[in-house]
Design a protein around this motif. Structure first.
Motif, PDB file in Angstrom:
ATOM      1  N   LEU A  11      43.500  39.607  45.242  1.00 27.46           N
ATOM      2  CA  LEU A  11      43.172  39.891  43.349  1.00 27.46           C
ATOM      3  C   LEU A  11      41.985  38.519  43.271  1.00 27.46           C
ATOM      4  O   LEU A  11      41.282  39.251  42.635  1.00 27.46           O
ATOM      5  N   GLN A  12      42.182  37.786  44.582  1.00 24.63           N
ATOM      6  CA  GLN A  12      40.995  36.902  45.027  1.00 24.63           C
ATOM      7  C   GLN A  12      39.559  37.987  45.041  1.00 24.63           C
ATOM      8  O   GLN A  12      38.980  38.361  44.359  1.00 24.63           O
ATOM      9  N   ALA A  13      39.836  38.808  46.306  1.00 26.47           N
ATOM     10  CA  ALA A  13      39.295  39.767  46.560  1.00 26.47           C
ATOM     11  C   ALA A  13      38.884  40.471  45.626  1.00 26.47           C
ATOM     12  O   ALA A  13      37.725  41.533  46.196  1.00 26.47           O
ATOM     13  N   VAL A  15      38.261  40.239  42.394  1.00 22.67           N
ATOM     14  CA  VAL A  15      37.166  39.277  41.792  1.00 22.67           C
ATOM     15  C   VAL A  15      36.297  39.508  42.614  1.00 22.67           C
ATOM     16  O   VAL A  15      35.142  39.225  41.935  1.00 22.67           O
ATOM     17  N   ILE A  16      36.484  38.839  43.808  1.00 22.69           N
ATOM     18  CA  ILE A  16      34.652  38.734  44.266  1.00 22.69           C
ATOM     19  C   ILE A  16      33.726  40.128  44.646  1.00 22.69           C
ATOM     20  O   ILE A  16      32.896  39.998  44.269  1.00 22.69           O
ATOM     21  N   ASN A  17      34.574  41.343  45.475  1.00 20.74           N
ATOM     22  CA  ASN A  17      34.250  42.353  45.625  1.00 20.74           C
ATOM     23  C   ASN A  17      33.847  42.726  43.706  1.00 20.74           C
ATOM     24  O   ASN A  17      33.024  43.352  43.854  1.00 20.74           O
ATOM     25  N   ALA A  18      33.874  42.590  43.151  1.00 20.22           N
ATOM     26  CA  ALA A  18      33.727  43.406  42.000  1.00 20.22           C
ATOM     27  C   ALA A  18      32.199  42.504  41.361  1.00 20.22           C
ATOM     28  O   ALA A  18      31.343  42.496  41.316  1.00 20.22           O
ATOM     29  N   ALA A  50      38.666  48.227  46.547  1.00 15.00           N
ATOM     30  CA  ALA A  50      38.931  46.508  47.130  1.00 15.00           C
ATOM     31  C   ALA A  50      40.800  45.876  46.691  1.00 15.00           C
ATOM     32  O   ALA A  50      41.062  45.393  47.318  1.00 15.00           O
ATOM     33  N   PHE A  51      41.553  46.642  45.027  1.00 14.43           N
ATOM     34  CA  PHE A  51      42.670  46.866  45.135  1.00 14.43           C
ATOM     35  C   PHE A  51      43.810  47.212  46.217  1.00 14.43           C
ATOM     36  O   PHE A  51      44.704  47.403  46.425  1.00 14.43           O
ATOM     37  N   ILE A  52      43.324  48.144  46.621  1.00 15.03           N
ATOM     38  CA  ILE A  52      43.867  49.273  47.623  1.00 15.03           C
ATOM     39  C   ILE A  52      43.420  48.572  48.516  1.00 15.03           C
ATOM     40  O   ILE A  52      44.622  49.191  49.828  1.00 15.03           O
ATOM     41  N   LEU A  53      42.359  48.381  49.622  1.00 16.28           N
ATOM     42  CA  LEU A  53      42.214  48.396  50.721  1.00 16.28           C
ATOM     43  C   LEU A  53      42.824  46.536  50.911  1.00 16.28           C
ATOM     44  O   LEU A  53      42.994  45.709  52.664  1.00 16.28           O
ATOM     45  N   SER A  54      42.827  45.558  50.020  1.00 17.81           N
ATOM     46  CA  SER A  54      42.644  43.791  50.644  1.00 17.81           C
ATOM     47  C   SER A  54      44.403  44.620  50.869  1.00 17.81           C
ATOM     48  O   SER A  54      44.503  42.847  51.617  1.00 17.81           O
TER      49      SER A  54
END
Length: 185
Positions: A11-13, A15-18, A50-54
């Protein structure tokens, strides 16, 4: 109820990527001297990526730590451990160097291909187009990554706790995500 570490890090990743994608879009508009207009499709694609790769990156970092522990237990000198447990941990330099090299070479290559492939699939591209894009963009992205990610790996593998490594990577990844957003259109 607390989220599992992998979910929290993902989730953090995301949001940051967005935020990075929005920043990249603003920079692109500024460079092109046009008014900023949010491309919500690009934002959704980049965030979904990001949701897939994080989670995969989180598991990669945990796996590296499990295989090559960054700390080793050493016996403290007697004079310093009077009344203490007698054991201390210290950086395992050999394992840390191995993690950095493996992360940069194998992880960097894998992440580059995974990002290009994921973005291509999210954009509805066919395999031929994705393969061509990998051939064209792999080396430029990987080489550009060597200007940032070795530093992040050294920091992550020497001072950052395992469960915070994806977050630290994501924070440094703001710069990287802007670059990727601009590269991927």
């Amino acid at each position: 109820m607390a989220l599992p570490p992998i979910a929290k890090a993902t989730l953090q990743a995301a949001v940051i990527n967005a935020g990075s994608n929005v920043l990249a879009q603003a920079i692109g508009a500024y460079k092109d001297e046009r008014p900023f207009e949010l491309d919500s499709q690009a934002l959704l694609q980049f965030t979904t990526s990001a949701f897939i790769l994080s989670p995969l990156t989180f598991l990669w970092l945990e796996g590296l730590e499990a295989r090559f522990p960054g700390q080793k237990v050493v016996q403290a000198p007697k004079a310093k451990t009077e009344g203490a447990a007698g054991a201390q941990t210290k950086l395992n330099v050999t394992n840390t160097v191995l993690k950095i090299v493996i992360d940069q070479v194998v992880g960097g290559a894998w992440n580059t291909v995974a990002f290009i492939t994921t973005m291509g699939l999210l954009r509805g591209q066919n395999w031929e187009t994705i393969t061509l894009q990998i051939q064209n963009d792999f080396w430029p992205i990987l080489v550009a990554g060597f200007k940032l990610w070795p530093f992040v790996s050294v920091l992550n593998f020497t001072v950052v706790p395992v469960d915070k490594r994806l977050l630290v990577g994501s924070l440094f990844g703001v710069i990287w995500a802007v670059y990727l957003s601009l590269m991927s259109g």
